[in-house]
Design a protein around this motif. Structure first.
Motif, mmCIF file in Angstrom:
data_model
loop_
_atom_site.group_PDB
_atom_site.id
_atom_site.type_symbol
_atom_site.label_atom_id
_atom_site.label_comp_id
_atom_site.label_asym_id
_atom_site.label_seq_id
_atom_site.Cartn_x
_atom_site.Cartn_y
_atom_site.Cartn_z
ATOM 1 N N ASP A 12 0.837 -1.200 0.000
ATOM 2 C CA ASP A 12 0.000 0.000 0.000
ATOM 3 C C ASP A 12 0.875 1.255 0.000
ATOM 4 N N GLU A 28 -1.626 8.777 6.733
ATOM 5 C CA GLU A 28 -2.657 7.730 6.776
ATOM 6 C C GLU A 28 -3.936 8.152 6.060
ATOM 7 N N LYS A 29 -4.377 9.372 6.305
ATOM 8 C CA LYS A 29 -5.590 9.873 5.634
ATOM 9 C C LYS A 29 -5.343 10.007 4.141
ATOM 10 N N GLN A 81 -5.369 6.641 2.374
ATOM 11 C CA GLN A 81 -6.737 6.149 2.122
ATOM 12 C C GLN A 81 -7.353 6.910 0.943
ATOM 13 N N ARG A 137 -8.688 5.349 -2.571
ATOM 14 C CA ARG A 137 -10.052 5.574 -3.052
ATOM 15 C C ARG A 137 -10.037 6.069 -4.499
#
Length: 166
Positions: free
Chosen positions: A119, A155-156, A159, A163
């Motif tokens: 990731d 981290e945000k 994500q 997306r």
């Protein structure tokens, strides 16, 4: 001398017409629209032209911002990709060793680490070019290797990048 020729003669200083910049064109159109007594059909065509020019300026400025950010973060992203690739290789090796040893707990932990690092690779490779890059790793000045991941910063963003790719 020179007969024929399409070149400029010595002393011919006539200016070639310079193309006015988009911003100047916008300014000129806005001034023209402020004039009293302008015909309504002419005003609508000028407003359409003004909207097109503003869109072109916005697209150009966005592209310039992207270029600037790509150059600014090129080295940081390169080093983070190298660091993440190295850690990913180590994690895959640890996962393989845990499988051969038959240690289920270590294998699951290593598999989770491999997934997290994959990731991270996606994050580094596909981060939006027009946004300020948020580093995955803390750079420490005094001692330490600087390999500690940031507590919450990327981290945000990670994500959000995931997306966008999905």
């Amino acid at each position: 001398g020179g007969e024929g020729g399409g070149g400029k003669r010595k002393g011919d200083f006539r200016q070639t017409k310079k193309k006015t910049s988009r911003k100047n064109q916008i300014r000129n159109l806005e001034r023209l629209l402020k004039r009293p007594g302008i015909a309504p059909d002419m005003a609508t065509s000028l407003n359409e032209k003004l909207a097109i020019l503003k869109e072109e300026v916005e697209v150009y400025e966005h592209g310039e911002l992207e270029k600037k950010r790509v150059l600014k973060y090129k080295m940081v992203k390169f080093f983070e990709r190298q660091k993440t690739e190295r850690k990913l290789t180590q994690a895959k090796r640890a996962q393989a060793e845990a499988e051969t040893a038959g240690d289920e707990a270590k294998r699951e932990a290593a598999a989770a680490e491999v997934a997290r690092l994959e990731d991270d690779m996606i994050y580094v490779m596909h981060y939006p070019k027009d946004k300020k890059y948020i580093s995955l790793f803390v750079g420490t000045d005094s001692g330490g290797s600087g390999d500690a991941p940031l507590p919450d910063g990327p981290e945000k963003k990670r994500q959000e990048v995931m997306r966008q790719l999905a």
